[in-house]
Design a protein around this motif. Structure first.
Motif, PDB file in Angstrom:
ATOM      1  N   THR A  42       0.847  -1.189   0.000  1.00  0.00           N
ATOM      2  CA  THR A  42       0.000   0.000   0.000  1.00  0.00           C
ATOM      3  C   THR A  42       0.884   1.241   0.000  1.00  0.00           C
ATOM      4  OG1 THR A  42      -0.144  -0.019   2.425  1.00  0.00           O
ATOM      5  CG2 THR A  42      -1.882  -1.165   1.215  1.00  0.00           C
ATOM      6  N   GLU A  46      -1.608   8.129   3.293  1.00  0.00           N
ATOM      7  CA  GLU A  46      -3.056   7.967   3.208  1.00  0.00           C
ATOM      8  C   GLU A  46      -3.691   9.350   3.381  1.00  0.00           C
ATOM      9  OE1 GLU A  46      -4.872   5.294   2.596  1.00  0.00           O
ATOM     10  OE2 GLU A  46      -3.337   3.723   2.684  1.00  0.00           O
ATOM     11  N   ARG A  50      -8.612   9.968   6.775  1.00  0.00           N
ATOM     12  CA  ARG A  50      -8.615   8.545   7.107  1.00  0.00           C
ATOM     13  C   ARG A  50      -7.691   8.265   8.286  1.00  0.00           C
ATOM     14  NH1 ARG A  50      -7.510   6.795   2.326  1.00  0.00           N
ATOM     15  NH2 ARG A  50      -9.726   6.774   1.800  1.00  0.00           N
ATOM     16  N   LEU A  51      -6.538   8.898   8.287  1.00  0.00           N
ATOM     17  CA  LEU A  51      -5.585   8.678   9.373  1.00  0.00           C
ATOM     18  C   LEU A  51      -6.044   9.301  10.681  1.00  0.00           C
ATOM     19  CD1 LEU A  51      -2.241   9.328   7.452  1.00  0.00           C
ATOM     20  CD2 LEU A  51      -3.141   7.120   8.207  1.00  0.00           C
ATOM     21  N   GLU A  60      -2.745   8.467  16.257  1.00  0.00           N
ATOM     22  CA  GLU A  60      -3.193   9.573  15.413  1.00  0.00           C
ATOM     23  C   GLU A  60      -2.497  10.877  15.791  1.00  0.00           C
ATOM     24  OE1 GLU A  60      -7.386   9.927  15.174  1.00  0.00           O
ATOM     25  OE2 GLU A  60      -7.702   7.894  14.418  1.00  0.00           O
ATOM     26  N   ALA A  63       1.000  11.188  14.029  1.00  0.00           N
ATOM     27  CA  ALA A  63       1.098  11.119  12.571  1.00  0.00           C
ATOM     28  C   ALA A  63       1.892  12.297  12.022  1.00  0.00           C
ATOM     29  CB  ALA A  63      -0.294  11.095  11.958  1.00  0.00           C
ATOM     30  N   ARG A  92       1.691   6.985   6.862  1.00  0.00           N
ATOM     31  CA  ARG A  92       0.987   5.970   7.653  1.00  0.00           C
ATOM     32  C   ARG A  92       1.723   5.741   8.970  1.00  0.00           C
ATOM     33  NH1 ARG A  92       2.840   1.633   3.130  1.00  0.00           N
ATOM     34  NH2 ARG A  92       4.991   1.378   3.831  1.00  0.00           N
ATOM     35  N   TYR A  93       0.964   5.624  10.056  1.00  0.00           N
ATOM     36  CA  TYR A  93       1.552   5.361  11.371  1.00  0.00           C
ATOM     37  C   TYR A  93       1.445   3.892  11.748  1.00  0.00           C
ATOM     38  CZ  TYR A  93      -3.396   6.204  12.419  1.00  0.00           C
ATOM     39  OH  TYR A  93      -4.769   6.198  12.400  1.00  0.00           O
ATOM     40  N   ASP A  94       0.681   3.100  10.995  1.00  0.00           N
ATOM     41  CA  ASP A  94       0.657   1.654  11.128  1.00  0.00           C
ATOM     42  C   ASP A  94       0.245   1.073   9.794  1.00  0.00           C
ATOM     43  OD1 ASP A  94      -2.110   1.784  10.879  1.00  0.00           O
ATOM     44  OD2 ASP A  94      -2.544   1.054  12.889  1.00  0.00           O
ATOM     45  N   LEU A  95       0.105  -0.246   9.715  1.00  0.00           N
ATOM     46  CA  LEU A  95      -0.288  -0.897   8.471  1.00  0.00           C
ATOM     47  C   LEU A  95      -1.734  -1.384   8.496  1.00  0.00           C
ATOM     48  CD1 LEU A  95       2.954  -2.995   7.771  1.00  0.00           C
ATOM     49  CD2 LEU A  95       2.298  -0.792   6.776  1.00  0.00           C
ATOM     50  N   PRO A  98      -4.210   1.328   6.578  1.00  0.00           N
ATOM     51  CA  PRO A  98      -4.103   1.164   5.124  1.00  0.00           C
ATOM     52  C   PRO A  98      -4.686  -0.158   4.627  1.00  0.00           C
ATOM     53  CG  PRO A  98      -2.059   2.053   6.002  1.00  0.00           C
ATOM     54  CD  PRO A  98      -2.896   1.668   7.181  1.00  0.00           C
ATOM     55  N   VAL A 122       6.790   2.319   8.689  1.00  0.00           N
ATOM     56  CA  VAL A 122       5.753   3.249   9.137  1.00  0.00           C
ATOM     57  C   VAL A 122       6.448   4.389   9.866  1.00  0.00           C
ATOM     58  CG1 VAL A 122       4.017   1.431   9.302  1.00  0.00           C
ATOM     59  CG2 VAL A 122       5.353   2.046  11.324  1.00  0.00           C
TER      60      VAL A 122
END
Length: 433
Positions: A42, A46, A50-51, A60, A63, A92-95, A98, A122
């Motif tokens: 991915t 993002e 969404r994030l 969050e 980020a 992105r801060y995690d997977l 995404p 990340v």
């Protein structure tokens, strides 16, 4: 003069370090694929909305946001108090977030039960310190579309198998269920509004102990009667008899009256894992490498059911974790889709794995004299490469010992001296060690 160091909390990797990391990643990928998972990729960014949709918990707040293009000074000043007005993307801060977006976008092209691998960096705006970085690699496996405990069992078995393949046998899984936590807090009398904050405090139990937890709960202004009930439960008399993982252990670790459904689900996961790994005795001698922990919290706000962490006797911190997040994908699809995942803490594990050899049959340094024609050198190198070796050309220096020591540090295992006119059959390969 500008600094030549990487940004704080981020790292460069020298060739030997990079090779070691790739060896570990290759093992992880191989074991995940052996368990039926398929790798996806991915974007590193993002959408901002969404994030920051309220599903990433405290992450969050960490980020890295990307400034909208084309903003002038007036627009930046007017949006100074509103990050959403200034940023439209974020790293992105995690997977997991995404992946939820990926599944919602490609659901029609994926199997009913989708088993995903994601291995990628990340970014989080952490305060850099030992073992905590602003850029790091996560190794995730997730199962989407299976609401049964089979999914959890598959993830646990695949994770423990991967740990074994890395030479870290003896791992165990601490497991709990967010439904059990919610029920327990409700039974003590904590209100729904105060439970998220109570969980944050309970998560500190290993660090500050029962006295510290109850004191902090009182400082937070939690319901007094509920704190009293919780404190009494923590201090209840307990016998020390052995109880293997199963219904008896789970019910004894929780207040009386825990819903049967939760217990049945947890027991079923243990039975499935025990059947897959019958020879392991890491789970307190039960033959099941799982330990029920009624106070395991996991901080992510999107967990809805089982949660777990990976432990190993060589260290006193977790090596990974995960849980069930059945509500997340519904944010994008408008209908709930069951999902559960497990993430290995790559940056922690890579330091524990013993050094291994490169996959190539040999790694050779050809140390040549200055007068050897380039065509001869390239031909010799090509011949060794065709045999499956990794080859580096180095011109001989006065300090040959230093040159060879550096080659050994870079992972090379042998060397040969090359003079003008030498053929492949003339090369005498000598070990570097």
């Amino acid at each position: 003069m500008p600094t030549v160091n990487p940004p704080r909390g981020m790292r460069d990797f020298l060739p030997a370090d990079k090779a070691r990391r790739e060896r570990v990643l290759a093992v992880i990928r191989d074991r995940y694929r052996a368990h039926g998972f398929d790798e996806i990729e991915t974007p590193v960014m993002e959408d901002y909305d969404r994030l920051h949709a309220g599903i990433g918990g405290d992450n969050e707040k960490l980020a890295f946001n990307v400034l909208r293009r084309g903003l002038d000074a007036d627009a930046i000043r007017s949006g100074a108090d509103d990050p959403a007005a200034l940023a439209d993307l974020g790293l992105r801060y995690d997977l997991t977030v995404p992946l939820a977006r990926f599944y919602a976008s490609h659901r029609a092209e994926l199997p009913t039960v989708f088993r995903a691998i994601q291995i990628a960096p990340v970014w989080r705006a952490e305060r850099p310190q030992k073992g905590r970085y602003r850029q790091f690699v996560q190794c995730d496996i997730d199962i989407i579309g299976d609401a049964t405990g089979r999914a959890e069992a598959e993830l646990v078995v695949a994770t423990l198998d991967t740990l074994d393949a890395l030479g870290l046998e003896g791992g165990t899984i601490r497991i709990n269920d967010r439904r059990a936590l919610d029920w327990m807090l409700e039974s003590f009398g904590f209100t729904a509004d105060e439970r998220p904050g109570v969980l944050i405090t309970i998560d500190k139990l290993d660090k500050i102990g029962p006295d510290g937890v109850t004191a902090e709960l009182r400082e937070r202004g939690a319901t007094t009667a509920a704190v009293d009930a919780f404190e009494a439960f923590l201090r209840r008399p307990q016998t020390l008899e052995f109880r293997p993982y199963g219904e008896g252990q789970i019910r004894k670790a929780l207040p009386e009256g825990v819903p049967d459904e939760i217990v049945v689900d947890l027991v079923a996961i243990g039975e499935a894992v025990g059947a897959a790994r019958p020879s392991t005795g890491a789970g307190a001698g039960s033959g099941i490498p799982i330990v029920f922990d009624p106070f395991l919290v996991r901080g992510m706000g999107y967990y809805t059911g089982t949660i777990y962490e990976l432990a190993h006797p060589s260290v006193d911190y977790s090596l990974g974790g995960g849980g069930r997040y059945d509500g997340m994908i519904g944010r994008f699809l408008g209908q709930d889709v069951p999902a559960v995942g497990f993430s290995i803490g790559f940056e922690r594990i890579v330091d524990l794995v013993a050094d291994g050899e490169d996959a190539a049959a040999s790694a050779v340094v050809l140390v040549h004299d200055r007068d050897v024609p380039v065509a001869e050198l390239v031909a010799l190198k090509a011949a060794l490469v065709a045999e499956g070796a990794r080859v580096r050309l180095e011109q001989r220096t006065k300090n040959l010992k230093a040159l060879l020591e550096r080659a050994a540090a870079d992972g090379y295992t042998a060397f040969a001296m090359v003079s003008a006119g030498a053929l492949r059959a003339d090369l005498e390969l000598k070990p570097l060690s």
